[in-house]
Design an enzyme around this catalytic site. Structure first.
Site, PDB file in Angstrom:
ATOM      1  N   ASP A  16     -91.396  71.809  20.918  1.00 17.28           N
ATOM      2  CA  ASP A  16     -92.052  70.569  20.510  1.00 17.28           C
ATOM      3  C   ASP A  16     -93.315  70.329  21.337  1.00 17.28           C
ATOM      4  O   ASP A  16     -93.675  71.157  22.175  1.00 17.28           O
ATOM      5  CB  ASP A  16     -91.052  69.412  20.624  1.00 17.28           C
ATOM      6  CG  ASP A  16     -90.667  69.106  22.073  1.00 17.28           C
ATOM      7  OD1 ASP A  16     -91.363  69.542  23.008  1.00 17.28           O
ATOM      8  OD2 ASP A  16     -89.656  68.416  22.261  1.00 17.28           O
ATOM      9  N   PRO A  58     -66.599  74.263   7.964  1.00 13.69           N
ATOM     10  CA  PRO A  58     -67.540  73.168   8.236  1.00 13.69           C
ATOM     11  C   PRO A  58     -67.265  72.442   9.552  1.00 13.69           C
ATOM     12  O   PRO A  58     -66.130  72.368  10.015  1.00 13.69           O
ATOM     13  CB  PRO A  58     -67.351  72.231   7.048  1.00 13.69           C
ATOM     14  CG  PRO A  58     -66.016  72.552   6.497  1.00 13.69           C
ATOM     15  CD  PRO A  58     -65.809  74.015   6.744  1.00 13.69           C
TER      16      PRO A  58
END
Lengths: 158, 158, 158, 158
Positions: A16, A58
């Protein structure tokens, strides 16, 4: 437990404007690392889905603690292992190391999920197969799941 | 042509260590902008897939030219319109503007893709429905595709 | 506490082959939602960095619990608020709702980080300014941080 | 030209609900592949920035043509090489192959960008150093850029 190790170089697009890894990127790394760990059973993701009729594994719960930032071009090692086996779920622990130092660790709690027998599109947690547990619990990595149909036992030792 | 406009604020996670938007992020913006443009037909993505039996509108060719970098917290406008209609494909032009200045533009060439009638899992390009073309060619945006089954015509005017 | 609400539509590129949101995407949403919450102080990210000399508010600890999957084109609301103020850190709670139902919730623990006075490139946690706490603790949202230099007080009420 | 090859396995998080790679992901792969190609000069990204005083090699023009979709767990090879050298720019060609078949190809036109001498924060395209061109033009890969300060010549042969 079997510890799976991956070595990665931090990519430009993972960082970032502060010059450090954007933290959601670590969860992408976790997800792929769990996949990599489960291949140590000897089954590809596709084969595992087919053999057991699951839709996947999941995530239901995740967390991470960030200790030291990683930067572009850093080489990191990700160590992943099942930390705890539940009946229909399990928790994978991930540790990210840079030059031998722990930079972050985290976990993913996942469920062994099959299609729900009655509700279309829904899933149902089912017991994790004993042979999967056996394979990923063997720290030597030699216990894999046999994929041959004619196998008497489902567990093989390399 | 109908021009669809979206306003976005550049997010922290879209930017790289140089402090500017990591360029692949613009293609994510393009993809969503095309979806947004096609909803101007009056059909949701789901409704469009169902009504025409398509699997989607996959990209076959893309390109972009970057003129001015965008940074975290910049407000940008994305203008999207079909630039050219082929028989089974079309090209969407995207322009990104910051304070009225073009910062980048690009295109996506996509196909109208239905499941292949013979080969499982494969797709086949099919003609773009005339009513979709009519709707997205109307710069006023009033021509939408009727979704009622009992509609004689497939084109309605708001 | 002040609760900030954002409405989002789930994008195609946020979903995985199971047709549901790829879980790391939620942390990208969390990150932007925290930014959105902090703008309710009346300070842009840039202004906040400049006013207080901070490098940002990096994450040190995160977690999430996933209850119901979200799919492409679902409309979701993200509610974010500071759950706990520490001296140099704070915890933001995020809840994602679909049609009024909680689909997932999570938290980010972040620190108020200034450049380290001695070690170049390093950061140091510093006390969160009282006016920031006051602003984000006011559930009515009227308490903002004054940005005018000639302001006697740093807290203004709209 | 020097062709750099990387082998990747397609990750779950790179794929969309159609089960294929979400196309912007290929540009992330392109970006990292260009970085990987440039390291063949013998200079790390950091070393290259430092040695030549550049801020990076930002993209000004990109494009790609998608021929065959890739799916989760596919193994792909990315071949990258400079296709054309301009004075202050260059074009990298990327080809992605699956089982020997071209699945997509694309290009990135990038500039050799230094900080603008007068305008803070702006960049200026500068001539690509001859030794960088020499290194990446040598298909054998043996021509690298010397990094020792005391080197008379800037080009070394392994």
């Amino acid at each position: 437990m079997l510890v799976n190790r991956r070595t990665l170089r931090i990519e430009w697009g993972q960082c970032d404007p502060a010059g450090i890894v954007f933290y959601p990127q670590y969860f992408i790394i976790f997800d792929t690392s769990t996949g990599s760990l489960f291949e140590r059973t000897g089954l590809s993701p596709r084969a595992m889905r087919k053999k057991y009729g699951i839709v996947g594994i999941p995530v239901v719960d995740v967390g991470a603690t960030f200790r030291i930032p990683c930067r572009f071009d850093d080489e990191v090692i990700i160590e992943s292992e099942v930390e705890e086996w539940g009946r229909t779920s399990f928790t994978v622990r991930h540790r990210v190391l840079k030059e031998g130092t722990l930079v972050l660790d985290g976990f993913e709690k996942r469920v062994w999920a099959a299609p729900h027998p009655e509700r279309t599109g829904a899933i149902r947690a089912e017991p994790v197969p004993a042979e999967i547990i056996a394979s990923l619990s063997d720290s030597t990595g030699v216990t894999t799941v046999a994929t041959k149909d004619d196998d008497k036992s489902n567990i093989s030792t390399k």
